[in-house]
Design a protein around this motif. Structure first.
Motif, short mmCIF file in Angstrom:
data_model
loop_
_atom_site.label_atom_id
_atom_site.label_comp_id
_atom_site.label_asym_id
_atom_site.label_seq_id
_atom_site.Cartn_x
_atom_site.Cartn_y
_atom_site.Cartn_z
N GLU A 380 0.86 -1.18 0.00
CA GLU A 380 0.00 0.00 0.00
C GLU A 380 0.89 1.23 0.00
O GLU A 380 1.87 1.29 0.75
CB GLU A 380 -0.92 0.01 1.22
CG GLU A 380 -1.99 -1.07 1.18
CD GLU A 380 -2.95 -0.95 2.36
OE1 GLU A 380 -2.68 -0.10 3.25
OE2 GLU A 380 -3.94 -1.68 2.40
N LEU A 381 0.55 2.20 -0.83
CA LEU A 381 1.40 3.37 -1.01
C LEU A 381 0.63 4.67 -0.86
O LEU A 381 -0.51 4.80 -1.31
CB LEU A 381 2.03 3.37 -2.41
CG LEU A 381 3.04 2.27 -2.74
CD1 LEU A 381 3.28 2.27 -4.24
CD2 LEU A 381 4.33 2.51 -2.00
N VAL A 382 1.26 5.63 -0.20
CA VAL A 382 0.80 7.02 -0.23
C VAL A 382 1.78 7.76 -1.12
O VAL A 382 2.99 7.83 -0.81
CB VAL A 382 0.77 7.65 1.18
CG1 VAL A 382 0.32 9.10 1.10
CG2 VAL A 382 -0.14 6.85 2.10
N LEU A 383 1.30 8.27 -2.25
CA LEU A 383 2.16 8.91 -3.25
C LEU A 383 2.00 10.42 -3.25
O LEU A 383 0.93 10.95 -2.89
CB LEU A 383 1.86 8.36 -4.64
CG LEU A 383 2.09 6.85 -4.85
CD1 LEU A 383 1.58 6.44 -6.22
CD2 LEU A 383 3.57 6.51 -4.70
N SER A 384 3.05 11.11 -3.68
CA SER A 384 2.98 12.57 -3.80
C SER A 384 2.77 13.01 -5.25
O SER A 384 2.74 14.20 -5.55
CB SER A 384 4.27 13.20 -3.26
OG SER A 384 5.39 12.75 -3.99
N GLY A 385 2.65 12.03 -6.17
CA GLY A 385 2.42 12.34 -7.58
C GLY A 385 2.08 11.08 -8.34
O GLY A 385 2.01 9.98 -7.76
N ASP A 386 1.85 11.20 -9.63
CA ASP A 386 1.50 10.05 -10.45
C ASP A 386 2.72 9.15 -10.67
O ASP A 386 3.80 9.62 -11.06
CB ASP A 386 0.96 10.51 -11.81
CG ASP A 386 -0.39 11.20 -11.68
OD1 ASP A 386 -1.12 10.87 -10.72
OD2 ASP A 386 -0.70 12.06 -12.51
N CYS A 387 2.50 7.86 -10.45
CA CYS A 387 3.60 6.90 -10.63
C CYS A 387 2.99 5.55 -10.95
O CYS A 387 2.21 5.00 -10.15
CB CYS A 387 4.44 6.83 -9.35
SG CYS A 387 5.90 5.80 -9.51
N GLY A 388 3.32 5.00 -12.12
CA GLY A 388 2.73 3.76 -12.56
C GLY A 388 3.35 2.54 -11.92
O GLY A 388 4.47 2.58 -11.39
N ASP A 389 2.64 1.41 -12.01
CA ASP A 389 3.14 0.15 -11.44
C ASP A 389 4.45 -0.28 -12.08
O ASP A 389 5.35 -0.80 -11.40
CB ASP A 389 2.10 -0.96 -11.62
CG ASP A 389 0.92 -0.82 -10.68
OD1 ASP A 389 0.86 0.20 -9.96
OD2 ASP A 389 0.08 -1.73 -10.64
N ASP A 390 4.57 -0.10 -13.40
CA ASP A 390 5.79 -0.53 -14.08
C ASP A 390 7.01 0.21 -13.55
O ASP A 390 8.08 -0.38 -13.37
CB ASP A 390 5.66 -0.30 -15.59
CG ASP A 390 4.68 -1.27 -16.24
OD1 ASP A 390 4.36 -2.29 -15.60
OD2 ASP A 390 4.24 -0.99 -17.38
N CYS A 396 12.00 -1.26 -7.81
CA CYS A 396 12.22 -2.33 -6.83
C CYS A 396 13.18 -3.40 -7.36
O CYS A 396 14.05 -3.88 -6.63
CB CYS A 396 10.89 -2.99 -6.44
SG CYS A 396 9.83 -1.96 -5.41
N ARG A 397 13.03 -3.78 -8.63
CA ARG A 397 13.86 -4.84 -9.20
C ARG A 397 15.34 -4.48 -9.20
O ARG A 397 16.20 -5.36 -9.13
CB ARG A 397 13.39 -5.15 -10.62
CG ARG A 397 12.14 -6.02 -10.68
CD ARG A 397 11.67 -6.19 -12.09
NE ARG A 397 10.42 -6.94 -12.16
CZ ARG A 397 9.46 -6.72 -13.04
NH1 ARG A 397 9.61 -5.75 -13.94
NH2 ARG A 397 8.36 -7.44 -13.03
N SER A 398 15.63 -3.21 -9.29
CA SER A 398 17.03 -2.78 -9.32
C SER A 398 17.66 -2.79 -7.92
O SER A 398 18.88 -2.65 -7.79
CB SER A 398 17.15 -1.37 -9.91
OG SER A 398 16.51 -0.42 -9.07
#
Length: 432
Positions: A380-390, A396-398
């Motif tokens: 679950e995330l609280v975001l400060s702007g638009d950010c897609g799953d990809d 995360c993968r990096s």
């Protein structure tokens, strides 16, 4: 002046007019606190309560009721009057007497000295991943905590320690006790209000030298523009994981924060940084023996640890960590480990990585029952702007192993927390 409570021995001796506690409305000197506590104890002792529930707002009356209960020979059980009905009923049923206001009291009471090894307080664990557990702390636990914390924090009689932490938690209960041990002033406020705390810390008239905060309080004070408090020596931050980015921002703003670690069973603070920004959650307090078990679990023993939780002189904390450069670094919670595809996933590790993303304000990771994986890693995330799953997955993968990357990202407006600021992990965890 003679006191029956062991932590008063010498702390205010010769300084009866020194300010012991104030709450913004009422102030009590050491002499007034002692006298008022004895008066209330005289009222309590007639009913011979074994356990007294304290359902008052934090402040001078609460401190008087606490000392009076101890003087009468009772164990105190702090009760949050704003708790849900079921919790209130359980706590009240545990008590022989509940105080929701301070009785008038009477004179002529001469208490017997308190046995330091006798029970002093019943507290409950925060219950972030399981049902709260009852913990019995002794008078000697409280005394030892006050004594052990003094040197690492540079405590002295001139200190004024500000706190709004609930006395239902060790962090709130130990502030007035610690102040009695140090012989300094406990500045108590019934609740955390950003503007009020900002004002208290920003000015020099209140001369606040130490403050207790949980990370969410620190975050809000920074957002309100708190910078370089003029009289503050230490801002003790504990109760929940402190993100590196928040710690860095606070230090850059001139706030002398020291991270601490502990839990209910250790009477609160068990480790603390000796200097602001020295690293991790600091070194163990004097008299605390700290070690890391082969599986990474933090184990400790010493005079502040509740006797009922020690096995062979040591307590298995359930927290995971490592010691580097003499400082403890807490890496997660053992019981909160997610088993996904046969691999162990620490939710705190994933949250720490995600918190480094520039658009992620807060993250909560938990396990959800899944036919393929056993448990799927959900965030679950609280975001400060638009950010897609990809983009989030790529980020995360990096930085994480493949099995640690969340299977799903859910956007929320706020994360659920306990009243002490800890993330509420029970939510969504099918494995528990």
């Amino acid at each position: 002046m003679q006191y029956a409570e062991p932590w008063f021995e010498g702390a205010f001796e010769g300084r009866p007019e020194a300010l012991a506690v104030e709450d913004g409305t009422v102030s009590l000197t050491a002499a007034a606190l002692a006298a008022r506590s004895r008066e209330v104890a005289a009222e309590l002792v007639g009913s011979r309560p074994r356990t007294v529930g304290l359902m008052l707002e934090p402040g001078c009356d609460w401190v008087v009721a606490c000392h009076a209960s101890w003087l009468s020979g009772a164990v105190v059980l702090p009760i949050d009057p704003t708790a849900d009905r079921e919790t209130l009923e359980r706590r009240v049923s545990r008590c022989d007497l509940v105080l929701d206001s301070l009785p008038d009291g009477r004179n002529g009471f001469e208490p017997r000295p308190i046995d330091p090894l006798s029970p002093a307080a019943i507290l409950y664990t925060s219950g972030t991943t399981a049902e709260p557990t009852e913990v019995m702390l002794s008078h000697s636990n409280l005394i030892a905590q006050g004594v052990a914390s003094r040197h690492p924090l540079g405590g002295n009689e001139a200190d004024r320690w500000l706190s709004s932490l609930s006395p239902t938690h060790s962090g709130g209960l130990t502030v007035p006790v610690r102040s009695s041990v140090w012989g300094c002033t406990a500045v108590i406020r019934p609740r955390f209000e950003v503007e009020a705390f900002h004002s208290l810390l920003s000015g020099s008239s209140e001369a606040i030298t130490v403050v207790s905060l949980v990370p969410v309080m620190l975050e809000r004070l920074l957002a309100a523009g708190l910078e370089s408090p003029p009289t503050l020596r230490r801002a003790v931050v504990s109760g929940a994981p402190l993100e590196d980015s928040l710690k860095r921002r606070a230090l850059e703003a001139g706030i002398p924060i020291v991270e601490a670690w502990g839990m209910t069973q250790t009477c609160g603070m068990a480790t603390v940084e000796r200097e602001p920004g020295s690293g991790g959650a600091g070194e163990a307090l004097p008299g605390i023996h700290l070690e890391i078990a082969p599986d990474g679990e933090i184990r400790l023993g010493g005079a502040t640890v509740a006797p009922g939780v020690q096995v062979g002189g040591m307590f298995d904390s359930g927290d995971l960590g490592r010691i580097a450069g003499g400082s403890l670094h807490v890496t997660g919670r053992k019981s909160g480990m997610i088993i996904s595809g046969g691999e162990n996933v620490s939710p705190e590790r994933v949250e720490l990585v995600l918190s480094a993303h520039p658009l992620v304000k807060e993250a909560l990771v938990y396990g959800e029952a899944d036919r393929e994986w056993g448990e799927a890693v959900i965030c679950e995330l609280v975001l400060s702007g638009d950010c897609g799953d990809d983009e989030l997955r790529s980020f995360c993968r990096s930085r994480l192993a493949a099995w640690e990357v969340p299977k799903r990202f859910d956007r929320v407006s706020v994360l659920h927390r306990t009243d002490s600021g800890k993330l509420l992990r029970r939510r969504g965890q099918a494995s528990e």
